[in-house]
Design an enzyme around this catalytic site. Structure first.
Site, PDB file in Angstrom:
ATOM      1  N   GLU A 106       0.815  -1.197   0.000  1.00  0.00           N
ATOM      2  CA  GLU A 106       0.000   0.000   0.000  1.00  0.00           C
ATOM      3  C   GLU A 106       0.864   1.268   0.000  1.00  0.00           C
ATOM      4  O   GLU A 106       1.920   1.319   0.634  1.00  0.00           O
ATOM      5  CB  GLU A 106      -0.940  -0.011   1.210  1.00  0.00           C
ATOM      6  CG  GLU A 106      -1.940  -1.153   1.071  1.00  0.00           C
ATOM      7  CD  GLU A 106      -2.979  -1.214   2.180  1.00  0.00           C
ATOM      8  OE1 GLU A 106      -4.086  -1.676   1.907  1.00  0.00           O
ATOM      9  OE2 GLU A 106      -2.686  -0.812   3.323  1.00  0.00           O
ATOM     10  N   CYS A 119       3.357   8.472   1.328  1.00  0.00           N
ATOM     11  CA  CYS A 119       3.905   7.506   2.280  1.00  0.00           C
ATOM     12  C   CYS A 119       4.176   6.207   1.516  1.00  0.00           C
ATOM     13  O   CYS A 119       3.256   5.585   0.999  1.00  0.00           O
ATOM     14  CB  CYS A 119       2.880   7.312   3.408  1.00  0.00           C
ATOM     15  SG  CYS A 119       3.426   6.157   4.660  1.00  0.00           S
ATOM     16  N   CYS A 126       6.709  -6.987   7.092  1.00  0.00           N
ATOM     17  CA  CYS A 126       7.832  -6.469   7.871  1.00  0.00           C
ATOM     18  C   CYS A 126       8.273  -7.564   8.832  1.00  0.00           C
ATOM     19  O   CYS A 126       7.447  -8.290   9.369  1.00  0.00           O
ATOM     20  CB  CYS A 126       7.401  -5.233   8.663  1.00  0.00           C
ATOM     21  SG  CYS A 126       8.766  -4.412   9.524  1.00  0.00           S
ATOM     22  N   CYS A 130       6.796  -5.278  15.505  1.00  0.00           N
ATOM     23  CA  CYS A 130       6.414  -4.335  16.555  1.00  0.00           C
ATOM     24  C   CYS A 130       4.981  -4.668  16.973  1.00  0.00           C
ATOM     25  O   CYS A 130       4.116  -4.880  16.117  1.00  0.00           O
ATOM     26  CB  CYS A 130       6.526  -2.898  16.042  1.00  0.00           C
ATOM     27  SG  CYS A 130       8.215  -2.470  15.577  1.00  0.00           S
ATOM     28  N   CYS A 133       1.736  -2.710  15.506  1.00  0.00           N
ATOM     29  CA  CYS A 133       1.684  -2.349  14.088  1.00  0.00           C
ATOM     30  C   CYS A 133       1.050  -3.467  13.275  1.00  0.00           C
ATOM     31  O   CYS A 133       1.448  -4.636  13.405  1.00  0.00           O
ATOM     32  CB  CYS A 133       3.104  -2.070  13.587  1.00  0.00           C
ATOM     33  SG  CYS A 133       3.149  -1.656  11.832  1.00  0.00           S
ATOM     34  N   SER A 211      12.052   6.589   7.874  1.00  0.00           N
ATOM     35  CA  SER A 211      11.688   6.291   9.262  1.00  0.00           C
ATOM     36  C   SER A 211      12.179   4.892   9.613  1.00  0.00           C
ATOM     37  O   SER A 211      11.964   3.938   8.859  1.00  0.00           O
ATOM     38  CB  SER A 211      10.164   6.368   9.406  1.00  0.00           C
ATOM     39  OG  SER A 211       9.778   6.027  10.717  1.00  0.00           O
ATOM     40  N   ASN A 311      -3.566   4.025  16.052  1.00  0.00           N
ATOM     41  CA  ASN A 311      -4.644   3.671  15.129  1.00  0.00           C
ATOM     42  C   ASN A 311      -4.951   2.187  15.272  1.00  0.00           C
ATOM     43  O   ASN A 311      -4.099   1.350  14.992  1.00  0.00           O
ATOM     44  CB  ASN A 311      -4.224   3.967  13.681  1.00  0.00           C
ATOM     45  CG  ASN A 311      -4.090   5.453  13.454  1.00  0.00           C
ATOM     46  OD1 ASN A 311      -5.003   6.224  13.761  1.00  0.00           O
ATOM     47  ND2 ASN A 311      -2.942   5.875  12.947  1.00  0.00           N
ATOM     48  N   CYS A 354      -1.341   5.609   9.917  1.00  0.00           N
ATOM     49  CA  CYS A 354      -0.098   4.969  10.349  1.00  0.00           C
ATOM     50  C   CYS A 354      -0.397   3.629  11.005  1.00  0.00           C
ATOM     51  O   CYS A 354      -1.246   3.538  11.881  1.00  0.00           O
ATOM     52  CB  CYS A 354       0.626   5.798  11.403  1.00  0.00           C
ATOM     53  SG  CYS A 354       1.009   7.428  10.906  1.00  0.00           S
TER      54      CYS A 354
HETATM   55  N1  SAH Z   1       9.476   0.484  10.077  1.00  0.00           N
HETATM   56  C1  SAH Z   1       9.605   1.892  10.042  1.00  0.00           C
HETATM   57  C2  SAH Z   1       8.639   2.623   9.120  1.00  0.00           C
HETATM   58  C3  SAH Z   1       7.172   2.224   9.116  1.00  0.00           C
HETATM   59  S1  SAH Z   1       6.049   2.690  10.352  1.00  0.00           S
HETATM   60  C4  SAH Z   1       9.495   2.438  11.464  1.00  0.00           C
HETATM   61  O1  SAH Z   1       9.265   1.674  12.376  1.00  0.00           O
HETATM   62  O2  SAH Z   1       9.716   3.620  11.661  1.00  0.00           O
HETATM   63  C5  SAH Z   1       5.645   4.346  10.333  1.00  0.00           C
HETATM   64  C6  SAH Z   1       5.237   4.865  11.732  1.00  0.00           C
HETATM   65  O3  SAH Z   1       3.911   4.454  12.151  1.00  0.00           O
HETATM   66  C7  SAH Z   1       6.166   4.349  12.802  1.00  0.00           C
HETATM   67  O4  SAH Z   1       6.515   5.337  13.686  1.00  0.00           O
HETATM   68  C8  SAH Z   1       5.311   3.302  13.457  1.00  0.00           C
HETATM   69  O5  SAH Z   1       5.797   2.976  14.710  1.00  0.00           O
HETATM   70  C9  SAH Z   1       3.954   3.959  13.475  1.00  0.00           C
HETATM   71  N2  SAH Z   1       2.870   3.006  13.723  1.00  0.00           N
HETATM   72  C10 SAH Z   1       2.874   1.682  13.538  1.00  0.00           C
HETATM   73  N3  SAH Z   1       1.701   1.131  13.910  1.00  0.00           N
HETATM   74  C11 SAH Z   1       0.927   2.142  14.348  1.00  0.00           C
HETATM   75  C12 SAH Z   1      -0.429   2.224  14.823  1.00  0.00           C
HETATM   76  N4  SAH Z   1      -1.190   1.124  14.910  1.00  0.00           N
HETATM   77  N5  SAH Z   1      -0.912   3.422  15.163  1.00  0.00           N
HETATM   78  C13 SAH Z   1      -0.153   4.538  15.031  1.00  0.00           C
HETATM   79  N6  SAH Z   1       1.119   4.526  14.580  1.00  0.00           N
HETATM   80  C14 SAH Z   1       1.662   3.341  14.227  1.00  0.00           C
END
Ligand code: SAH
Length: 383
Positions: A106, A119, A126, A130, A133, A211, A311, A354
């Protein structure tokens, strides 16, 4: 969004020809030399590709007929195919782009009054897992090629070019879509060179942001490789909590990450780092967490914090922090002199916010099965 409307198309390179989107300027010059052409021709073609968004050699009118025929024979300009595009009520736009069979990623466009941010994804899924996410929960398939990364910008630019609304232009690119960009270092750097190149999309260093979840040695390598802006996904200022949220913290704990950030700032005095901090109810949004963050930010006084309200996505155990807690957290940081912004949630009615990007990942890990089980359990609880 998990369903795919059309079957993803053939993989890049399946024709046996070379995809010119895989080359940065130097690579393209070398390729032209290899096929017996003058390197300046490469620059002529590059301009057609990125300025005119042309993918048919026959339309490149200042390229001679014989060269056009030769190029058609040995190479092509292959951006990913759009399987689905969706517009949110706030103007955010999301594309589902087909990669090889069973996989789709996406890309999201976020228009604002003075800028338009794209974006971009760097991997199919991935591997970092995390815990908050949705991309992580989907597991991992593979790295995207340079063509598949820069192709996202190409597809969006082509689409947005057809709309006459004056704000709908790409002024910024953030590598904040699916995947960990530093884990796909070579392809991401090559694609970012094309974003920055005058003959590419011509974006200034402060308008291209990578990022990372904190792959420390690669942060140093990035600062040697290219001038772009850096964002670091922090989410917690103590190691126990951060390891729970961002497991790579176990390998590269906060002290090491901060040291890498200090080296970055020292080497690039004119840029700053943005620390992303996703606020989750009762997890990392209390006054003591803000205090820990303030202490940490004292070591990086020129850097800023970007607060992101969590989110939600199906199967997650986390919730968004209450509006009051979000406001108090921001006020606490601001009062301590930490430059702190609150990211407005955009595109959440089309799951484009995000952490909601999911695409379609043919998982090579067990993670997507675990997520499905949690979703099923959730559905049972709801009955
Ligand atoms: N892997 C990279 C880039 C992708 S994520 C990173 O970790 O930076 C882009 C951003 O969205 C990151 O800061 C991530 O932690 C955040 N993110 C991930 N899941 C999220 C969620 N459910 N709600 C809000 N932000 C989130």
């Amino acid at each position: 969004m998990n369903q795919v409307i059309a079957t993803p198309t053939a993989p890049t390179g399946s024709t046996g020809k070379v995809n010119l989107l895989d080359f940065d300027r130097q690579g393209l010059r070398d390729f032209f030399t290899q096929i017996g052409e003058k390197p300046y021709r490469a620059e002529q073609v590059m301009k057609w590709i990125y300025h005119d968004l042309e993918d048919d050699f026959e339309n490149m009118t200042d390229v001679g007929k014989a060269l056009r025929a030769k190029l058609t024979e040995v190479c092509y300009i292959g951006a990913p195919k759009t399987l689905l595009d969706k517009a949110a009520t706030d103007g955010t736009h999301k594309w589902l782009l087909g990669m090889d069979s069973g996989n789709a990623i996406e890309t999201v466009y976020i228009p604002e009054p003075t800028r338009g941010t794209l974006c971009v994804s760097s991997q199919i899924g991935c591997a970092l897992n995390c815990s908050f996410c949705s991309t992580g929960a989907q597991g991992f398939n593979r790295n995207l090629s340079t063509a598949e990364i820069i192709g996202q910008v190409w597809v969006a630019a082509k689409y947005l070019g057809n709309i006459t609304h004056q704000n709908r232009r790409i002024t910024n690119v953030v590598m904040m879509g699916m995947g960990e960009p530093l884990a796909n270092f070579e392809n991401v750097v090559r694609a970012m060179r094309l974003m920055r190149d005058d003959l590419g999309f011509g974006l200034a260093a402060k308008r291209v942001t990578l990022s990372t979840a904190g792959m420390v040695p690669l942060i140093d390598q990035l600062s040697d490789a290219i001038d772009v802006s850096l964002a670091v996904s922090l989410h917690a200022a103590n190691d126990d909590l951060r390891t729970e949220l961002v497991p790579i913290n176990k390998r590269y704990p906060i002290a090491e990450l901060l040291a890498a950030c200090q080296r970055w700032v020292a080497r690039k005095p004119r840029t700053s780092i943005t620390f992303e901090y996703t606020l989750m109810k009762g997890i990392n949004d209390q006054p003591e967490h803000a205090r820990q963050l303030i202490k940490l930010m004292r070591k990086l006084p020129t850097c800023k914090v970007n607060l992101i309200p969590f989110n939600p996505f199906p199967g997650t155990r986390y919730e968004r922090s209450d509006a009051n807690d979000i406001r108090d957290f921001q006020t606490q940081l601001l009062n301590a002199g930490v430059l702190t912004m609150l990211r407005r949630t955009r595109g959440d009615d089309i799951d484009a916010a995000c952490g909601q990007l999911a695409g379609q990942v043919t998982d090579r890990t067990r993670r997507s099965a675990d997520l499905r089980k949690r979703q099923d359990d959730g559905a049972l609880h709801a009955i």
